[in-house]
Design an enzyme around this catalytic site. Structure first.
Site, mmCIF file in Angstrom:
data_model
loop_
_atom_site.group_PDB
_atom_site.id
_atom_site.type_symbol
_atom_site.label_atom_id
_atom_site.label_comp_id
_atom_site.label_asym_id
_atom_site.label_seq_id
_atom_site.Cartn_x
_atom_site.Cartn_y
_atom_site.Cartn_z
ATOM 1 N N SER A 5 -32.431 -19.006 33.126
ATOM 2 C CA SER A 5 -31.870 -18.006 32.772
ATOM 3 C C SER A 5 -32.984 -17.113 31.925
ATOM 4 O O SER A 5 -33.556 -17.559 30.858
ATOM 5 C CB SER A 5 -30.787 -18.498 31.646
ATOM 6 O OG SER A 5 -30.501 -17.377 30.918
ATOM 7 N N HIS B 69 -30.929 -16.848 36.902
ATOM 8 C CA HIS B 69 -29.611 -16.750 36.277
ATOM 9 C C HIS B 69 -29.869 -15.504 35.467
ATOM 10 O O HIS B 69 -30.678 -15.514 34.471
ATOM 11 C CB HIS B 69 -29.406 -17.946 35.613
ATOM 12 C CG HIS B 69 -27.954 -17.997 35.057
ATOM 13 N ND1 HIS B 69 -26.986 -18.217 35.665
ATOM 14 C CD2 HIS B 69 -27.648 -17.923 33.615
ATOM 15 C CE1 HIS B 69 -25.935 -18.295 34.857
ATOM 16 N NE2 HIS B 69 -26.274 -18.038 33.555
ATOM 17 N N ASP C 234 -27.896 -13.224 32.478
ATOM 18 C CA ASP C 234 -26.905 -13.193 31.523
ATOM 19 C C ASP C 234 -26.343 -12.134 31.339
ATOM 20 O O ASP C 234 -27.269 -11.353 30.388
ATOM 21 C CB ASP C 234 -27.061 -14.193 30.558
ATOM 22 C CG ASP C 234 -27.053 -15.697 30.878
ATOM 23 O OD1 ASP C 234 -28.213 -16.433 30.366
ATOM 24 O OD2 ASP C 234 -26.032 -16.321 31.654
ATOM 25 N N MET D 226 -24.118 -9.488 29.049
ATOM 26 C CA MET D 226 -23.087 -9.731 27.797
ATOM 27 C C MET D 226 -22.827 -8.335 27.361
ATOM 28 O O MET D 226 -23.548 -7.554 27.263
ATOM 29 C CB MET D 226 -23.932 -10.727 26.815
ATOM 30 C CG MET D 226 -24.286 -12.124 27.224
ATOM 31 S SD MET D 226 -24.981 -12.945 26.091
ATOM 32 C CE MET D 226 -25.510 -14.289 26.917
HETATM 33 C C1 DX5 Z 1 -25.181 -18.508 27.501
HETATM 34 C C2 DX5 Z 1 -25.736 -18.259 28.660
HETATM 35 C C3 DX5 Z 1 -26.512 -19.365 29.144
HETATM 36 C C4 DX5 Z 1 -27.783 -19.620 28.236
HETATM 37 C C5 DX5 Z 1 -28.315 -21.037 28.773
HETATM 38 O O1 DX5 Z 1 -24.093 -17.449 26.926
HETATM 39 O O2 DX5 Z 1 -24.668 -18.082 29.696
HETATM 40 O O3 DX5 Z 1 -27.043 -19.121 30.781
HETATM 41 O O4 DX5 Z 1 -28.681 -18.465 28.571
HETATM 42 O O5 DX5 Z 1 -29.648 -20.963 27.502
HETATM 43 P P1 DX5 Z 1 -30.201 -22.494 27.200
HETATM 44 O O6 DX5 Z 1 -30.273 -23.123 28.292
HETATM 45 O O7 DX5 Z 1 -31.138 -22.340 26.322
HETATM 46 O O8 DX5 Z 1 -28.703 -22.870 26.499
HETATM 47 ZN ZN ZN Z 2 -25.479 -17.962 31.969
#
Ligand code: DX5
Ligand code: ZN
Length: 218
Positions: free
Chosen positions: A7, A32, A34, A36
């Protein structure tokens, strides 16, 4: 074999091109992203414009995780921007089935995600249509959070549902996956592990990925 999807939320976005290409060279499977909106989750990240930028620097599948309300509004935009997978949250739309159908109409792999507080049964009506089922193992919004242990049992139950309803659907676990949890989630049934802080943390991605695989297959 467990697939890894780093991510970029915890990556140095001032060096986006380098970090994505470093991850690709290290042998990760997907990227990935993210997304938001500050409403569905208490954080605001980026939109299609960043997916377009990442699309220009890697040929890896772009795995877009929409943590936004009413994701239907932006499915075309993310598809056009170059997303290969689009995952919407069950909790973020009145019509999750329609959202998943629309992603597939756009020719993309369709994922459904649920938060740690959402009953697993939310997957049941849609599983036959899904390419990806994403189980959040942290409350969404931030990287670097602690894995929520109930996710392991939920993964095991989700695997049984998937095996029964749609063996082709990939199980994705997202949040708090690191050296301490990666073996547990793999054994519980994860096909893909999203990892942010375990892969992007200032140390070389290749080193981090190797460390995870060592624990995994030890
Ligand atoms: C959180 C995201 C995850 C996050 C994962 O809302 O959907 O993808 O970035 O990060 P780690 O692996 O550090 O928990
Ligand atoms: Zn995510």
């Amino acid at each position: 074999m467990l697939k890894f999807a780093p991510s970029i939320l915890t990556a140095d976005l001032a060096r986006l091109k380098e970090v994505v290409q470093e991850a690709e060279a290290a042998g990760v499977d997907w990227i990935h992203l993210d997304v938001m909106d500050g409403v569905f989750v208490p954080n605001l990240t980026f939109g299609p414009i960043l997916v377009e930028a990442v699309r220009r620097v890697t040929s890896l599948p772009l795995d877009v995780h929409l943590m936004i309300v009413n994701p239907e509004r932006y499915l075309e935009d993310f598809a056009r921007a170059g997303a290969d997978h689009i995952t919407v949250h069950f909790e973020a739309t009145y019509h999750p089935h329609r959202a998943v159908q629309r992603v597939k109409e756009l020719g993309k792999k369709a994922g459904l995600a649920i938060n740690p507080g959402t009953p697993l049964e939310a997957f049941e009506p849609l599983l036959p249509e899904l390419d990806l089922a994403l189980l959040m193992s942290v409350n969404p919004g931030f990287g670097g959070q602690k894995y929520i242990p109930t996710a392991t049992g939920r993964l095991q139950r989700l695997r049984a549902m998937r095996d029964q309803l749609n063996p082709a659907c990939l199980l994705v676990v997202d949040g708090g996956v690191n050296r301490d949890t990666v073996r547990e989630v793999y054994q519980a049934g994860a096909d893909v592990a999203v990892a942010g802080s375990a892969l992007f943390n200032g140390r070389p991605v290749a080193e981090n990925l190797k460390a995870l695989k060592e624990v995994l297959y030890a």
